[in-house]
Design an enzyme around this catalytic site. Structure first.
Site, PDB file in Angstrom:
ATOM      1  N   SER A  87       0.622  -1.220   0.225  1.00 13.12           N
ATOM      2  CA  SER A  87       0.168   0.245   0.036  1.00 13.12           C
ATOM      3  C   SER A  87       1.114   1.469  -0.044  1.00 13.12           C
ATOM      4  CB  SER A  87      -0.832   0.177   1.228  1.00 13.12           C
ATOM      5  OG  SER A  87      -1.349   1.635   1.519  1.00 13.12           O
ATOM      6  N   ASP A  88       0.662   2.409  -0.885  1.00 14.51           N
ATOM      7  CA  ASP A  88       1.242   3.541  -0.579  1.00 14.51           C
ATOM      8  C   ASP A  88       0.541   4.199   0.379  1.00 14.51           C
ATOM      9  OD1 ASP A  88       2.041   5.931  -1.161  1.00 14.51           O
ATOM     10  OD2 ASP A  88       1.639   5.989  -3.114  1.00 14.51           O
TER      11      ASP A  88
END
Length: 179
Positions: free
Chosen positions: A159-160
């Protein structure tokens, strides 16, 4: 900046730079590099265009390939970001909607990820934006059908930053108590 590197048309120089980056990473006792290399500069209004190599899919794909190859010369993981279509956000706004069809997705954006995966990318960071109304973080077509099945990526998807939290709020989900 990546846009400066892309302007040189010298992918071998970029590979040498990434070798140095990998060595510095390894010697500093870190285990992973986070490198923007999957994005395409499609809207010059977007505030992060300097992180992209080009608007040209071929040139960007070559830089992604050579960048991963350079990073893989040391014992560090290559995290390639952002998957997918980040640089085509509506109105040039960061994290905004991206409205593209499958043909444009494949012709413009996926070749870069394909080259990075084939070069040995260990980690792929998922983008904040949505593609055709579906957040990239929850887009099974992009993450499973394309990235895993079509491109053959068997590494880690990451995930960013606050991408999952943003997606939950964006989709109107309630976060359970105690989470």
């Amino acid at each position: 900046t990546n846009i400066g590197m892309g302007s040189t048309f010298n992918k071998n120089l970029y590979k040498e730079i990434m070798k140095s980056v990998a060595k510095e990473t390894y010697l500093s006792a870190n285990h992973m590099n986070f490198v923007t290399m999957l994005d395409m500069a499609r809207d010059p209004r977007w505030g992060r265009v300097e992180e992209f190599f080009s608007e040209d899919p071929y040139l960007a794909s070559e830089y992604a390939k050579y960048g991963v190859e350079g990073l893989k010369t040391e014992n560090v993981l290559a995290c390639c970001k952002h998957f997918c279509a980040t640089g085509d956000c509506f109105g040039g706004l960061n994290t905004a909607e991206v409205n593209i069809g499958k043909r444009e997705l494949h012709d413009i954006y996926l070749g870069v990820a394909d080259k990075a995966v084939k070069a040995g990318a260990d980690v792929v960071m998922v983008a904040y934006n949505t593609v055709d109304g579906i957040p990239c973080h929850a887009n099974s077509y992009l993450l499973k059908d394309v990235l895993r099945d079509e491109l053959g990526f068997d590494g880690i998807t990451l995930s960013d930053g606050w991408g999952v939290e943003r997606m939950i709020k964006q989709m109107g989900f309630d976060i359970p108590e105690g989470s």
